[in-house]
Design a protein around this motif. Structure first.
Motif, PDB file in Angstrom:
ATOM      1  N   LEU A 328       0.814  -1.216   0.000  1.00 51.64           N
ATOM      2  CA  LEU A 328       0.000   0.000   0.000  1.00 51.64           C
ATOM      3  C   LEU A 328       0.850   1.270   0.000  1.00 51.64           C
ATOM      4  CD1 LEU A 328      -3.017  -0.948   2.278  1.00 51.64           C
ATOM      5  CD2 LEU A 328      -2.938  -0.709  -0.207  1.00 51.64           C
ATOM      6  N   GLY A 331       0.922   2.028  -3.252  1.00 49.20           N
ATOM      7  CA  GLY A 331      -0.407   2.565  -3.548  1.00 49.20           C
ATOM      8  C   GLY A 331      -0.465   4.072  -3.326  1.00 49.20           C
ATOM      9  N   ASP A 332       0.177   4.538  -2.251  1.00 53.23           N
ATOM     10  CA  ASP A 332       0.198   5.979  -1.999  1.00 53.23           C
ATOM     11  C   ASP A 332       0.925   6.723  -3.115  1.00 53.23           C
ATOM     12  OD1 ASP A 332      -1.263   5.886   0.285  1.00 53.23           O
ATOM     13  OD2 ASP A 332       0.454   5.827   1.645  1.00 53.23           O
ATOM     14  N   LEU A 334       1.133   5.732  -6.125  1.00 51.88           N
ATOM     15  CA  LEU A 334       0.230   5.674  -7.276  1.00 51.88           C
ATOM     16  C   LEU A 334      -0.822   6.782  -7.182  1.00 51.88           C
ATOM     17  CD1 LEU A 334      -0.874   4.004  -9.739  1.00 51.88           C
ATOM     18  CD2 LEU A 334      -2.262   2.783  -8.093  1.00 51.88           C
ATOM     19  N   LEU A 335      -1.418   6.931  -5.999  1.00 52.30           N
ATOM     20  CA  LEU A 335      -2.419   7.982  -5.805  1.00 52.30           C
ATOM     21  C   LEU A 335      -1.813   9.348  -6.114  1.00 52.30           C
ATOM     22  CD1 LEU A 335      -4.010   6.905  -2.377  1.00 52.30           C
ATOM     23  CD2 LEU A 335      -4.992   6.603  -4.630  1.00 52.30           C
ATOM     24  N   VAL A 407     -18.393  14.717  12.289  1.00 60.03           N
ATOM     25  CA  VAL A 407     -18.560  13.673  11.282  1.00 60.03           C
ATOM     26  C   VAL A 407     -17.815  14.052  10.001  1.00 60.03           C
ATOM     27  CG1 VAL A 407     -20.245  12.549   9.790  1.00 60.03           C
ATOM     28  CG2 VAL A 407     -20.729  12.817  12.221  1.00 60.03           C
ATOM     29  N   GLY A 411     -10.493  13.807  11.269  1.00 62.00           N
ATOM     30  CA  GLY A 411      -9.517  12.849  10.740  1.00 62.00           C
ATOM     31  C   GLY A 411     -10.028  12.079   9.547  1.00 62.00           C
ATOM     32  N   ARG A 412     -10.723  12.767   8.659  1.00 62.89           N
ATOM     33  CA  ARG A 412     -11.331  12.075   7.524  1.00 62.89           C
ATOM     34  C   ARG A 412     -10.527  12.249   6.240  1.00 62.89           C
ATOM     35  NH1 ARG A 412     -13.445   9.181  10.434  1.00 62.89           N
ATOM     36  NH2 ARG A 412     -15.305   9.639  11.617  1.00 62.89           N
ATOM     37  N   GLU A 414      -8.478  10.477   4.588  1.00 59.92           N
ATOM     38  CA  GLU A 414      -8.509   9.327   3.672  1.00 59.92           C
ATOM     39  C   GLU A 414      -9.780   9.323   2.823  1.00 59.92           C
ATOM     40  OE1 GLU A 414      -6.425   6.118   3.557  1.00 59.92           O
ATOM     41  OE2 GLU A 414      -5.088   7.822   3.858  1.00 59.92           O
ATOM     42  N   LEU A 415     -10.888   9.652   3.475  1.00 61.71           N
ATOM     43  CA  LEU A 415     -12.170   9.639   2.765  1.00 61.71           C
ATOM     44  C   LEU A 415     -12.147  10.657   1.635  1.00 61.71           C
ATOM     45  CD1 LEU A 415     -15.123   8.652   2.630  1.00 61.71           C
ATOM     46  CD2 LEU A 415     -15.701  10.549   4.119  1.00 61.71           C
ATOM     47  N   GLY A 418      -9.821   9.662  -1.070  1.00 61.69           N
ATOM     48  CA  GLY A 418     -10.409   8.589  -1.868  1.00 61.69           C
ATOM     49  C   GLY A 418     -11.440   9.113  -2.848  1.00 61.69           C
ATOM     50  N   VAL A 419     -12.341   9.942  -2.343  1.00 59.86           N
ATOM     51  CA  VAL A 419     -13.383  10.502  -3.219  1.00 59.86           C
ATOM     52  C   VAL A 419     -12.744  11.337  -4.318  1.00 59.86           C
ATOM     53  CG1 VAL A 419     -15.316  12.120  -3.310  1.00 59.86           C
ATOM     54  CG2 VAL A 419     -15.162  10.476  -1.443  1.00 59.86           C
ATOM     55  N   PHE A 421      -9.759  11.118  -5.466  1.00 62.99           N
ATOM     56  CA  PHE A 421      -9.033  10.246  -6.387  1.00 62.99           C
ATOM     57  C   PHE A 421      -9.987   9.622  -7.403  1.00 62.99           C
ATOM     58  CE2 PHE A 421      -7.336   6.029  -7.435  1.00 62.99           C
ATOM     59  CZ  PHE A 421      -6.143   6.409  -8.001  1.00 62.99           C
ATOM     60  N   VAL A 422     -11.111   9.116  -6.911  1.00 65.58           N
ATOM     61  CA  VAL A 422     -12.102   8.518  -7.812  1.00 65.58           C
ATOM     62  C   VAL A 422     -12.568   9.563  -8.833  1.00 65.58           C
ATOM     63  CG1 VAL A 422     -14.444   7.601  -7.929  1.00 65.58           C
ATOM     64  CG2 VAL A 422     -12.850   6.728  -6.223  1.00 65.58           C
TER      65      VAL A 422
ATOM     66  N   PHE B 139      -9.134   0.864  -6.799  1.00 65.68           N
ATOM     67  CA  PHE B 139      -8.186   1.145  -5.722  1.00 65.68           C
ATOM     68  C   PHE B 139      -8.645   2.355  -4.913  1.00 65.68           C
ATOM     69  CE2 PHE B 139      -4.172   2.955  -4.120  1.00 65.68           C
ATOM     70  CZ  PHE B 139      -3.739   1.871  -3.391  1.00 65.68           C
ATOM     71  N   GLU B 147     -12.919   4.068   4.814  1.00 68.80           N
ATOM     72  CA  GLU B 147     -13.160   5.229   5.661  1.00 68.80           C
ATOM     73  C   GLU B 147     -14.627   5.307   6.075  1.00 68.80           C
ATOM     74  OE1 GLU B 147     -10.415   6.543   6.613  1.00 68.80           O
ATOM     75  OE2 GLU B 147     -11.519   7.821   8.010  1.00 68.80           O
TER      76      GLU B 147
END
Lengths: 468, 353, 253
Positions: A328, A331-332, A334-335, A407, A411-412, A414-415, A418-419, A421-422, B139, B147
């Protein structure tokens, strides 16, 4: 460097020098000494280097002026050091995967080799190498070792393509990961990693020119281990903490590595790499032995990945399997490479900078700044700014503003990454730098000055040389 | 490599040949062989469960779903939540099993729907891009899924990184650690109920999918589409719809594997890292079998499971190297790719983009 | 490129050879990436007639078939099947309107049995048994091998299976691409007989791409000669020989 830029400025117009040359559209420095010419060609690069060099000063100035806001918004120096060494790793990943199109999912192996190697040398665990071996030497040897391993892995892996290549490199990397996680020769508890033996090395590793004391500075994240600097320049006292010193020293190495890789990309060798990505069969048909080029690219990329890993471990003074060898970690990279722009080299570093910026923004802690505790991250900042009254305002039911903020921002990172990145994969497949390039019609380093130049001259398009 | 030699060297210092023979003799003991076989079958069942959805999706669509592990993890939590809801402490063993199967069906349905939605909204726009982008997208999805699960767990105050214990109490009494039985009639082999359950479960799923693929018309379309999408389309079959169905089913099966692992804290257990933990072995199984071939995946799961069990036995008894089973699993991947790049049962052109 | 008249116009004179139009292509421009392969092809196939596409390798004959099926949809122009515009439709929907494809190198599902290969092609599942029976009557050899994997059949048998796949789909028109390629002369005869037979007895029209000129002329009622992505000649095949100057110029020696 600022003066160089100033001197170069007249060249933006179609001065007499520019008119006489046909080499590069409006090249104002034909016949000038090579270094002036080089700087001129690389004026965007130079500007970026200057910005990076000024950042620590800007950071401390701004955070002193507006502690709460700026500490929240700007990544701190320790984070920026990470951007440098991990950015180098991400660039090395982009070097092989972004330019040849072979997705190396096991790239973390090389980063880990670099990281483990320098610490093992320092801990007297590597035969033939004395623990007092200068860090710069073990860093280079780590790179060469990684290149060698890359040649071994590449020899079998480059017979495969696509998903299979990604998987076999992943397999090799995981074999190394499992080995290093379990080999008790490395340390008492290999699964949780190894650290520099502080009794052998009470001080930080030296980066610079080995054996020349004046040209070396120590890198470390803590002042009591590393080196601080205090000097007076034109009446101003410049004081650098250990992380700041590390930032400059690691930045020097990373900058050097970037320009080395950039050189290769723009050489005939790099052209073949791109040809392999675009259409390997055709590259072969033209008569290139693509296997050799792929191996070469892989070895070079492994070398720089290991240098990145060595800087990481040298700075942190410890390494564990999960932060260096685990798949992973690749993976980072790659991101970072995708967000920054796949196949743009520098984009990978900027992509990672962007990540760290997001991560810092969404952090949730307080740091001490000028004797007072200052929020570091959006959530504590907003709490600070909004005050208890607003926070306990009820929105609906028993949901208060505080709950919503918690919410959303606790510490979000990563979320959001991820979003984001997508969304990038779907809508900005060329990444930040790649999209800029498409928009400018060439590399940013080359086209941005032309654009600005033509803007200054009144919107007239700069004819420019055909893009090579 | 040196690590293995080094570690093995520890065990065989005195007389390597003698101890190799000794180990072999020890292994050939009927009790040992049967024990390893049973352990291996249980592991193989788990491997086939985590890999089968991945293989169906890759076989038909050529998409290597990196989110597969995360979806297994989601299945584990979802299954755990549902089973806690469905099972009450007073229930007997067989009612509990019945409730578990209802939960499995629910997880399958919910995650199949999720998978179909993912295919339609996110994967479909990427078919005409290089395969790299599908890897990248899935990925990225793992980050988002992991998350989101963390957020939900935080709300319910469940530790994300440690195995979720609560659902374990819903297991029938013949599972669990205390259920280990020594079968004296079988050379003193020790078996626990969970292993038997997994073997049966894996067997049923393998046979079920095999029947679906070979005995139903839709299964036939999927096999045809896996071989030649364009030709299948030209025969009048809506392959696009089949993509949605298969991706959904692949995700659903990932969820079912998760639900099974949720009950097994030894080979699984519901936790966020479960996603990354199952993803890699699933890749190994799928690649070794030959990307996208069902038969290959089943055979590869058996090979990997048996090897894993044998290596675990070696580590338990003779070799001081804790990473041995994991190491050997990845070595199988590397060696198969070197010797037979398209996998044991693979067809050359599939996936060789 | 002497045929500067819109080749589509030529069709009007050919209507006598058939009934209602099954497939009509109008000014199709098709690209592979950036390369412009079809540069405005127009043609039609009508009920009760067989049509041959002739021309050298790489002039766009296969692409024309792929364009009709929307496997490579045209960027400009239209494709109609039985009068309905299918341009931009999904391939399976075009196929379900009665267009069968017997592609170059056959494209068997090698891992599927003969029977399964045929079953996939039957569009209404309740008719499977009847359609299979019809195929086995036409191709007795396939009945013998019904449980064998298609990948294990000989080239000739595979060609038969490919045609049978088109047959059981209950199609009105079959797009047949190089059916004689790579087959021994004797087998070519059989394939030709079968194609002639199904076009006469099963109410199927053929749109045939064929390098074997005599075979093409023999099977087809009309021809279109394609060169550089355009129809350059068309007309009835009756009495046509490869010595014909219109033909020879494009097919070369």
């Amino acid at each position: 460097m600022a003066t160089d830029a100033d001197e170069a400025d007249p060249g933006e117009g179609s001065g007499p020098l520019g008119a006489t040359t046909d080499v590069g559209g409006g090249d104002p420095l034909a016949g000038e000494p090579w270094y002036r010419r080089y700087l001129w060609d690389h004026r965007v690069h130079a500007a970026v280097v200057v910005l990076f060099a000024l950042y620590p000063f800007a950071y401390s100035g701004l955070t002193e002026a507006m502690p709460a806001t700026m500490t929240t918004l700007l990544p701190g120096i320790t984070v920026m050091v990470g951007v440098l060494y991990f950015g180098l790793f991400a660039m090395s990943f982009d070097f092989v995967s972004g330019y040849t199109g072979y997705l190396d999912f096991g790239h973390a192996a090389f980063y880990g080799i670099g990281a483990y190697f320098v610490i093992l040398v320092a801990n007297d665990k590597v035969p033939l190498l004395d623990p007092s071996t200068p860090f710069m030497f073990s860093l280079v040897i780590a790179g060469l070792l990684a290149a060698l391993v890359a040649l071994v892995i590449g020899a079998v892996s480059f017979r495969l393509t696509g998903v299979y290549f990604a998987m076999i490199t992943l397999g090799f990397a995981q074999v190394i990961y499992v080995l290093m996680s379990n080999w008790d020769y490395l340390g008492d508890n290999p699964r949780s990693g190894i650290a520099v033996n502080t009794s052998m090395h009470p001080e930080g590793f030296e980066v610079g020119v080995p054996f020349v004391d004046a040209l070396n500075m120590q890198i470390a994240s803590a002042n009591f281990v590393g080196e601080t600097l205090s000097t007076e320049l034109a009446g101003h006292v410049i004081a650098l903490s250990a992380p700041e010193v590390s930032y400059f020293m690691i930045g020097l190495v990373v900058g050097f590595c970037y320009f080395a890789m950039q050189r290769v990309i723009h050489s005939p060798f790099g052209k073949v790499m791109i040809a392999i990505r675009e259409n390997e069969e055709r590259a072969e048909a033209i008569g290139y032995d693509t296997f050799k080029y792929k191996m070469g690219a892989f070895a070079i990329s492994a070398f720089f990945a290991a240098v990145g890993g060595a800087l990481f471990a040298g700075y942190r003074r410890s390494v564990d399997p999960d932060n260096s060898l685990f798949f992973l970690v690749a993976g980072d990279a790659l991101l970072a490479a995708i967000i920054g722009g796949f196949g743009t080299l520098a984009g990978a570093l900027f992509g990672f900078l962007f990540f760290e910026f997001l991560g810092e923004l969404l952090a949730n802690n307080f740091v001490s700044r000028g004797g007072e505790s200052v929020p570091d991250g959006l959530l504590p900042y907003l709490r600070d700014v909004l005050g208890e009254g607003t926070l306990s305002t009820t929105l609906f039911g028993d949901v208060t503003v505080r709950t919503v903020l918690d919410v959303l921002f606790n510490g979000r990172a990563e979320l959001y990454i991820g979003v984001l990145f997508v969304l990038f994969v779907l809508y900005v497949p060329n990444g930040i730098l790649g999209t800029l390039r498409l928009w400018l019609g060439g590399t940013v380093a080359k086209k941005l000055p032309e654009r600005i130049g033509s803007r200054l001259r009144g919107g007239q398009a700069d004819p420019g040389p055909p893009d090579d | 490599m040196t690590g293995a030699n080094y570690a093995a060297g520890h065990a065989m210092q005195a007389a390597p040949l003698a101890s190799a023979v000794e180990i072999l003799l020890d292994f050939l003991d009927p009790g040992t062989i049967i024990q390893v076989l049973i352990n291996g079958l249980a592991k193989s069942s788990v491997f086939v469960m985590i890999a089968v959805g991945l293989t169906l999706v890759f076989g038909l669509m050529g998409v290597l779903n990196f989110a597969h592990g995360s979806l297994t993890m989601i299945g584990a939590y979802l299954g755990g939540a549902l089973v806690l809801f469905a099972v009450s402490p007073s229930m007997g063993d067989f009612t509990r099993l019945g409730a578990f199967f209802v939960v499995v069906v629910a997880v399958l349905a919910l995650l199949t729907a999720l998978g179909a939605a993912l295919e339609i909204s996110l994967i479909r726009p990427l078919y005409d891009r290089p395969p790299l982008y599908q890897i990248l997208l899935t990925f990225g999805l793992t980050l988002v899924f992991d998350e989101i699960v963390r957020i939900v767990l935080e709300i319910y105050d469940i530790q994300p990184t440690t195995k979720w214990q609560a659902p374990l109490n819903t297991r029938p009494s013949f599972m669990g650690q205390e259920s280990q039985r020594t079968l004296d009639w079988l050379f003193g082999v020790r078996v626990d109920g969970m292993q038997v359950f997994e073997i049966v479960f894996g067997f049923v799923v393998v046979v079920g999918i095999w029947l679906f693929l070979t005995r139903t018309r839709y299964g036939l379309y999927i096999r045809a589409g896996s071989e030649d999408t364009e030709m299948t389309e030209a025969l009048g079959i809506d392959v696009g719809q089949a993509f949605t169905v298969v991706f959904g089913l692949g995700v659903g099966l990932a969820g079912v594997a998760g639900a099974l692992l949720m009950w097994d804290p030894i080979r699984g257990g519901a936790s966020v890292p479960l996603g990354a933990d199952v993803l890699l072995p699933a890749f190994v199984v799928v690649i070794v079998g030959g990307l996208g071939t069902y038969r290959g995946t089943v055979v590869a799961a058996l090979i990997v499971g048996m090897t894993d069990a044998t290596m675990t036995w070696l580590f338990d008894n003779h070799v001081e190297f804790a990473g041995l089973p994991e190491l050997v699993v990845f070595l199988i991947l590397v060696i198969v790719l070197i010797v037979k790049p398209q996998g044991l049962f693979g067809v050359k052109e599939v996936g060789g983009h | 490129m002497s045929a500067d008249a819109d080749p589509g116009d030529g069709d009007a004179s050919d209507t006598s050879t058939g009934g209602a139009p099954l497939v009509e292509v109008e000014d199709a421009h098709t690209y592979y990436g950036e390369s412009h392969v079809l540069e405005g092809v127009s043609l039609s196939v009508r009920e009760g007639e067989n049509v041959a596409l002739i021309g050298r390798n790489g002039v766009g004959k296969t692409t024309t078939l792929r364009t009709i099926l929307q496997l490579t949809p045209p960027r400009r122009g239209t494709v109609r099947v039985k009068g309905a515009d299918v341009t931009g439709m999904a391939t399976h929907e075009v196929a379900r309107r009665g267009v069968g494809w017997i592609p170059e190198d056959r494209r068997m599902f090698a891992e599927l049995t003969v029977e399964e290969n045929l079953t996939v092609s039957v569009r209404e599942s309740e008719r499977t048994a009847a359609e299979l029976e019809r195929a086995f009557e036409t191709f007795p050899a396939l009945r013998e091998h019904r449980s064998r994997k298609a990948g294990n059949l000989s080239g000739g048998q595979q060609q038969m299976l490919a045609i049978a796949r088109g047959l059981v789909g209950d199609n009105d028109v079959l797009l047949v691409d190089e059916p004689s390629e790579g087959l021994a002369p004797l087998i070519v005869e059989t394939v030709a007989d079968v194609l002639r037979d199904i076009s006469q007895n099963d109410d199927v029209s053929l749109l045939l791409v064929e390098q074997n000129f005599p075979l093409a002329v023999d099977l087809a009622d009309r021809f279109y000669l394609i060169d550089h992505g355009q129809v350059v000649e068309s007309g009835p095949t009756e009495g046509l020989t490869s010595d014909d100057e219109r033909i020879a110029r494009y097919l070369g020696a």
